[in-house]
Design an enzyme around this catalytic site. Structure first.
Site, mmCIF file in Angstrom:
data_model
loop_
_atom_site.group_PDB
_atom_site.id
_atom_site.type_symbol
_atom_site.label_atom_id
_atom_site.label_comp_id
_atom_site.label_asym_id
_atom_site.label_seq_id
_atom_site.Cartn_x
_atom_site.Cartn_y
_atom_site.Cartn_z
ATOM 1 N N GLU A 252 32.139 21.372 23.094
ATOM 2 C CA GLU A 252 31.546 21.376 24.436
ATOM 3 C C GLU A 252 30.071 21.092 24.261
ATOM 4 O O GLU A 252 29.381 21.855 23.584
ATOM 5 C CB GLU A 252 31.743 22.733 25.113
ATOM 6 C CG GLU A 252 33.182 23.118 25.334
ATOM 7 C CD GLU A 252 33.914 22.170 26.247
ATOM 8 O OE1 GLU A 252 33.268 21.521 27.089
ATOM 9 O OE2 GLU A 252 35.142 22.050 26.095
ATOM 10 N N CYS A 289 23.780 24.584 29.844
ATOM 11 C CA CYS A 289 24.498 23.307 29.773
ATOM 12 C C CYS A 289 24.817 22.788 31.169
ATOM 13 O O CYS A 289 25.094 21.613 31.351
ATOM 14 C CB CYS A 289 25.772 23.474 28.969
ATOM 15 S SG CYS A 289 26.672 24.946 29.437
HETATM 16 P P1 NAP Z 1 23.043 22.890 18.236
HETATM 17 O O1 NAP Z 1 21.702 22.657 17.673
HETATM 18 O O2 NAP Z 1 23.956 21.740 18.336
HETATM 19 O O3 NAP Z 1 23.692 24.066 17.362
HETATM 20 C C1 NAP Z 1 25.055 24.449 17.494
HETATM 21 C C2 NAP Z 1 25.636 24.757 16.107
HETATM 22 O O4 NAP Z 1 25.818 23.533 15.384
HETATM 23 C C3 NAP Z 1 24.765 25.637 15.262
HETATM 24 O O5 NAP Z 1 25.579 26.540 14.523
HETATM 25 C C4 NAP Z 1 24.088 24.649 14.318
HETATM 26 O O6 NAP Z 1 23.792 25.299 13.119
HETATM 27 C C5 NAP Z 1 25.186 23.613 14.115
HETATM 28 N N1 NAP Z 1 24.661 22.290 13.775
HETATM 29 C C6 NAP Z 1 23.569 21.667 14.277
HETATM 30 N N2 NAP Z 1 23.456 20.425 13.785
HETATM 31 C C7 NAP Z 1 24.502 20.263 12.933
HETATM 32 C C8 NAP Z 1 24.958 19.180 12.131
HETATM 33 N N3 NAP Z 1 24.323 18.005 12.076
HETATM 34 N N4 NAP Z 1 26.088 19.363 11.388
HETATM 35 C C9 NAP Z 1 26.745 20.549 11.425
HETATM 36 N N5 NAP Z 1 26.375 21.595 12.181
HETATM 37 C C10 NAP Z 1 25.264 21.461 12.931
HETATM 38 O O7 NAP Z 1 22.959 23.450 19.736
HETATM 39 P P2 NAP Z 1 22.087 24.645 20.320
HETATM 40 O O8 NAP Z 1 20.653 24.366 20.129
HETATM 41 O O9 NAP Z 1 22.561 25.914 19.809
HETATM 42 O O10 NAP Z 1 22.437 24.630 21.866
HETATM 43 C C11 NAP Z 1 21.816 23.782 22.776
HETATM 44 C C12 NAP Z 1 22.779 22.701 23.232
HETATM 45 O O11 NAP Z 1 24.043 23.268 23.510
HETATM 46 C C13 NAP Z 1 22.350 22.008 24.507
HETATM 47 O O12 NAP Z 1 22.561 20.637 24.381
HETATM 48 C C14 NAP Z 1 23.261 22.599 25.561
HETATM 49 O O13 NAP Z 1 23.463 21.790 26.666
HETATM 50 C C15 NAP Z 1 24.501 22.778 24.752
HETATM 51 N N6 NAP Z 1 25.393 23.773 25.341
HETATM 52 C C16 NAP Z 1 26.593 23.369 25.804
HETATM 53 C C17 NAP Z 1 27.446 24.287 26.405
HETATM 54 C C18 NAP Z 1 28.780 23.852 26.925
HETATM 55 O O14 NAP Z 1 29.590 24.695 27.217
HETATM 56 N N7 NAP Z 1 29.043 22.599 27.079
HETATM 57 C C19 NAP Z 1 27.081 25.629 26.490
HETATM 58 C C20 NAP Z 1 25.850 26.020 25.981
HETATM 59 C C21 NAP Z 1 25.024 25.067 25.386
HETATM 60 P P3 NAP Z 1 22.612 24.834 12.163
HETATM 61 O O15 NAP Z 1 21.377 24.843 13.007
HETATM 62 O O16 NAP Z 1 22.653 25.887 11.111
HETATM 63 O O17 NAP Z 1 22.963 23.498 11.626
#
Ligand code: NAP
Length: 534
Positions: A252, A289
């Site tokens: 998501e 989000c």
């Molecule tokens: P994120 O940076 O994508 O992090 C999510 C997870 O992915 C973390 O555990 C992160 O850990 C890991 N990660 C990041 N880059 C990675 C890579 N290249 N390879 C493997 N793992 C990786 O997201 P966030 O900052 O926590 O959240 C913000 C985003 O989430 C926004 O875009 C928001 O819109 C979205 N969001 C979506 C929803 C929905 O339901 N659709 C809900 C809430 C938030 P590491 O940092 O340790 O790599």
């Protein structure tokens, strides 16, 4: 078990331009490959036992997790507030949502009909074919930074996977590792007191992409649930698909959640819409989000045909946003990205964008309203609908209905779209096209409301066509359980060997589709010609 204690470096530091706002920053030690292997092996060993657990055991587990989380009390609240910079009422509300989700899944499991049992029995051929949803196997779950509880260790994905009887290995989010540790401890205690194997739940920590990548690529992993950015979600989805045996990976991701303001509503409710929109855009420093990051307006032919109506509306939204004080963002990295993205939109993509708020940059993490003409939006439609994670929105002023429809055609997949209209708007012949174009592109269509705030219920859809989700399913609400299952069909299986949900007696009285009719009754064996008799 993880073999060494979690090592954390936890510090707070103020932002450069606004020292009153404090951001938390935490460093965590990545779990090693051996620790990841260990967690996955334990999950694989737990699977045969957990997947045979009774309905009562699974529902007890979910209730026990909720109770253990509540028992953490203020320690959990204080830790989550300190790590996320989110206000205490928000964290308390999120805790209640988290325990509420767990109990909703417990109720679903107790009721039992979710397994979607279908029996095609008897008839001229004497057939006996029965199917239901069964757990997929060990699940890896990733939480997002912006929901340290409800989309984290014991969040919706974990609750859904455990309810489906899939062991979970959770990848803690590096933005709130202590909160993750507390909740992980609560789940482990609940697993133990429910008499389930230790490998039913494990957690690994990590601040480098390697940890998540190894989890998704691991041969024991059978399904993934992810909430986070498009960048990370897509990278992990690609790993899931490139495996020798690809697995479903439900990511998501971000969305700009367009709001379409139709002319009648603009004419009669512009002040109400402007105030509500400003509140929704800036809620939680825009770190949702479902944040409404794109607004489509048109003067149309109704009472708002006067184009100045649109200008009045935009000015009013900007006035409200200017009056809302900035609040801290989740991490310094997210804050820096917000500044960069506003600059990218306002300068990098096109010079024809105007900033309508007094605040022109994202430096203090306050709200920003941008404005662009429909013609310019259509020229840069792809770049101008990239998610800006933070309190900003871009208002597009289309010249007429036809141009608005072209804008809708350009929309990528979204979690939500909102339509503001009055009775006149909805009776216009052109409205059916608007509704059709919107519905094709989103998971949830709202009328006369705002998209922030997602109800946890069985009819909720929180997902959408790519790039909102990697696979178009919901991650919120009890329907999310289906993502951790697959259908299995039993043909001519002796009654005593069938899962209890498929046996003749229907001992739990669940809804089943028997020969194309829904019923809670059992089947009378004599009525059917059974091929196999025990
Ligand atoms: P994120 O940076 O994508 O992090 C999510 C997870 O992915 C973390 O555990 C992160 O850990 C890991 N990660 C990041 N880059 C990675 C890579 N290249 N390879 C493997 N793992 C990786 O997201 P966030 O900052 O926590 O959240 C913000 C985003 O989430 C926004 O875009 C928001 O819109 C979205 N969001 C979506 C929803 C929905 O339901 N659709 C809900 C809430 C938030 P590491 O940092 O340790 O790599």
């Amino acid at each position: 078990m993880l073999t060494r204690p979690l090592q954390l470096l936890h510090k707070h530091r103020p932002t450069l331009l606004n020292p009153s706002i404090r951001l938390s920053s935490t460093a965590v030690l990545d779990s090693t490959t051996e620790e990841i292997n260990h967690a996955m092996s334990k999950a694989a060993s737990a699977f045969p036992i957990f997947s045979s657990a009774s309905t009562g055991q699974v529902s007890t587990l979910l209730h026990n997790i909720a109770q253990e989380i509540e028992a953490l009390g203020d320690e959990l609240i204080d830790t989550a507030v300190s790590e996320s910079s989110l206000p205490e009422p928000r964290i308390r509300g999120e805790t209640a949502r988290t325990t509420g989700q767990l109990r909703a899944f417990a109720a679903l499991v107790e009721q039992g009909s979710w397994v979607d049992a279908r029996l095609d029995v008897g008839g001229g051929t004497g057939r006996d074919i029965r199917r239901m949803l069964r757990p997929l196997g060990p699940a890896v779950v990733f939480g997002a930074s912006n929901f340290p509880l409800a989309f984290s260790v014991a969040g919706g994905d974990t609750a859904a996977a455990l309810a489906a009887k899939c062991p979970v290995v959770h990848k803690a989010h590096p933005a709130h590792p202590r909160t993750c540790e507390l909740v992980s401890g609560a789940i482990k205690r609940a697993v133990s007191s429910s008499g389930l194997p230790e490998g039913t739940f494990s957690m690994v920590q990590g601040a480098s992409p390697r940890v998540g990548q190894e989890l998704v690529a691991h041969p024991h992993t059978k399904v993934g649930g992810f909430t986070g950015s498009l960048h990370a979600g897509r990278a992990l989805f690609d790993i899931a698909n490139a495996r020798p045996n690809p697995i479903p990976f439900y990511a998501e991701m971000g969305s700009v959640n367009p709001v379409v303001v139709l002319p009648g509503a603009l004419g009669s409710k512009w002040e109400q819409i402007a105030a509500g929109l400003a509140g929704s855009v800036t809620l939680g420093a825009g770190q949702f989000c479902t944040n409404p990051g794109l607004v489509f307006t048109t003067p149309g032919t109704g009472c708002a045909k006067d184009a100045t109506m649109v200008s009045k509306f935009i000015t009013e939204v900007a006035r409200h946003v200017d009056n809302i004080p900035p609040s801290a963002m989740l991490t310094e990295h997210i804050h820096q990205e917000y500044i960069k993205n506003i600059d990218r939109m306002a300068i990098g993509v096109t010079k024809d964008i105007q900033i309508k708020t007094k605040r022109k940059r994202g430096s203090d993490s306050g709200g920003i309203v941008l404005h662009v003409s429909g013609a310019v939006f259509l020229k840069h439609a792809q770049e101008l609908q990239e998610e800006v994670f933070g309190p900003s929105t871009l208002i597009v002023e289309f010249e007429n209905q036809e141009q608005l429809n072209q804008g809708l055609v350009q929309l990528k997949g979204q979690l939500t779209a909102t339509i503001w209209g009055n009775r006149d708007d909805f009776q216009q012949p052109s409205f059916s096209t608007v509704l059709q174009l919107v519905t094709e592109r989103v998971g949830r269509v709202l009328f006369n409301g705002f998209p922030t705030g997602v109800e946890v219920c069985s009819a909720m859809v929180h997902g959408g066509p790519y790039p909102a989700s990697s696979i178009d399913e919901t991650s919120v609400g009890t329907e999310a359980i289906r993502r951790f299952t697959r259908p299995v069909c039993y043909q001519d299986c002796p009654d005593s060997l069938l899962p209890i949900e498929l046996r003749d007696a229907n001992a739990h009285g669940i809804f089943r589709k028997v020969n194309n009719e829904y019923t809670t009754e059992g089947v009378l064996v004599e009525e059917f010609t059974k091929k196999t008799v025990v």
